[in-house]
Design an enzyme around this catalytic site. Structure first.
Site, mmCIF file in Angstrom:
data_model
loop_
_atom_site.group_PDB
_atom_site.id
_atom_site.type_symbol
_atom_site.label_atom_id
_atom_site.label_comp_id
_atom_site.label_asym_id
_atom_site.label_seq_id
_atom_site.Cartn_x
_atom_site.Cartn_y
_atom_site.Cartn_z
ATOM 1 N N GLN A 217 0.852 -1.197 0.000
ATOM 2 C CA GLN A 217 0.000 0.000 0.000
ATOM 3 C C GLN A 217 0.889 1.248 0.000
ATOM 4 O O GLN A 217 0.944 2.005 0.955
ATOM 5 C CB GLN A 217 -0.928 -0.019 1.216
ATOM 6 C CG GLN A 217 -1.866 -1.224 1.230
ATOM 7 C CD GLN A 217 -2.831 -1.192 2.400
ATOM 8 O OE1 GLN A 217 -3.440 -0.164 2.693
ATOM 9 N NE2 GLN A 217 -2.970 -2.325 3.088
ATOM 10 N N LYS B 106 -1.474 -8.608 -17.475
ATOM 11 C CA LYS B 106 -2.603 -8.948 -16.603
ATOM 12 C C LYS B 106 -3.419 -7.699 -16.314
ATOM 13 O O LYS B 106 -2.932 -6.570 -16.426
ATOM 14 C CB LYS B 106 -2.124 -9.578 -15.296
ATOM 15 C CG LYS B 106 -1.433 -8.622 -14.334
ATOM 16 C CD LYS B 106 -1.052 -9.330 -13.046
ATOM 17 C CE LYS B 106 -0.433 -8.342 -12.059
ATOM 18 N NZ LYS B 106 -0.021 -8.991 -10.806
#
Length: 337
Positions: free
Chosen positions: A106, A203
């Site tokens: 994060q 992806k």
């Protein structure tokens, strides 16, 4: 005596550890030729943590080793409390050794009203009293800038590359990144493995759903190649398992998965066992218990790398030089965890 590695007459190195990964701390101590300082640590009935060091740390250079494994928030808090105790006990310097740093993924905001939790982690270490932070393969190297002090960003690559080279050679290898964001790391791998071809798996990720990504196709030629799929961590294993299947569909001769941090949450073990990879290679930055091990898994010890970095810091040497001159291990000389 627990105060152990002598530098100058007024300088001593002490290694302390929390309860998250004591086996790793002992291996690091063995590499340094020292003892881990005995620590009293326990939980109160309501979950609060108590820590006390059994010997004086006054004037010592203390390294606080704690890997942020499950239950991750508990072990982060324990390490912060240990650092606070050392600061109040007049340690000369305090280095937080965090082989796997919790919340490191994060490191930026994707959407409004989100935290930057990685920055908060570094702020907490600074507030607790850490003078320096040492970690292995942060999710994003630039997050070192979140700490207003030295950050030793160690790379497990030398340990992992030596093992792969010994097992597979370099003749038919293609290095594959599981996504476009880690191509730079894959380039470094390819350079160390003889400059073979590179590829990456394209992806898509749904940022509203944790641990969810879809591997679409391979960008690059892997047909007939022994692919080395490299990543920093494996959590639930979904991304890596899908990447393995996409590589096999693209004609890869074999796939070897290599990652630094084996978090292995939830269905990870089952996914990795069934993904078709020839071998999965991890390090022991976080503990991997027996129930999460299988015949196709290899776990290498990160302790020699940590010990070398700690000794370099303690003796005012160069941490960067470790990666330029890291010793190669072959065959039976590999250190397994």
């Amino acid at each position: 005596m627990s105060v152990i590695l002598e530098g100058t007459p007024d300088k001593n190195l002490i290694l302390v550890t929390g309860r998250a990964h004591p086996k790793l701390a002992q291996h690091v101590a063995d590499q340094l030729g020292i003892d881990v300082l005995e620590t009293t640590a326990y939980d109160f009935a309501n979950g609060e943590i108590y820590v006390r060091f059994t010997e004086s740390v006054r004037g010592a250079d203390v390294f606080v080793l704690q890997s942020h494994t499950q239950p991750i928030n508990k072990w982060i808090m324990e390490q912060l409390i240990m650092i606070d105790a050392l600061k109040r006990a007049s340690a000369r310097s305090i280095t937080a050794v965090v082989p796997f740093l919790g919340y490191s993924r994060q490191d930026k905001k994707h959407r409004g009203r989100e935290p930057i939790s990685c920055r908060l982690m570094f702020d907490l270490f600074e507030a607790a009293g850490a003078d320096r932070i040492m970690s292995v393969d942060l999710h994003a190297a630039q997050s070192q800038g979140f700490f207003d002090g030295p950050v030793d960003h160690l790379q497990a690559m030398p340990v992992l590359v030596d093992y792969v080279r010994d097992r597979m050679g370099t003749e038919n290898i293609a290095v594959v990144s599981p996504d476009a964001g880690r191509i730079r790391v894959a380039e470094q791998w390819a350079a160390r493995l003889g400059g073979g071809p590179l590829a990456f798996v394209h992806k898509t990720r749904d940022i509203t759903r944790p641990n969810h990504a879809v591997a679409n196709r391979v960008v690059g030629d892997v047909n007939g190649k022994d692919c080395v799929l490299v990543d920093d961590l494996i959590d639930t294993g979904g991304t890596i398992a899908e990447a393995c299947k996409v590589l096999q569909a693209a004609g890869a001769k074999s796939v070897t998965v290599v990652a630094t941090h084996g978090v292995l949450s939830g269905p990870a073990v089952e996914r990795l066992q069934n993904c078709g990879a020839r071998e999965v290679v991890l390090t022991d930055t976080v503990p991997i218990p027996p129930e999460k091990r299988w015949d196709g898994l290899t776990v290498l010890s990160i302790a020699p790398l940590l010990a070398s970095a700690m000794k370099a810091v303690f003796t005012d040497g160069s941490v960067a030089d470790i990666f330029d001159h890291y010793p190669s291990h072959h065959g039976e000389n590999f250190l397994f965890a």
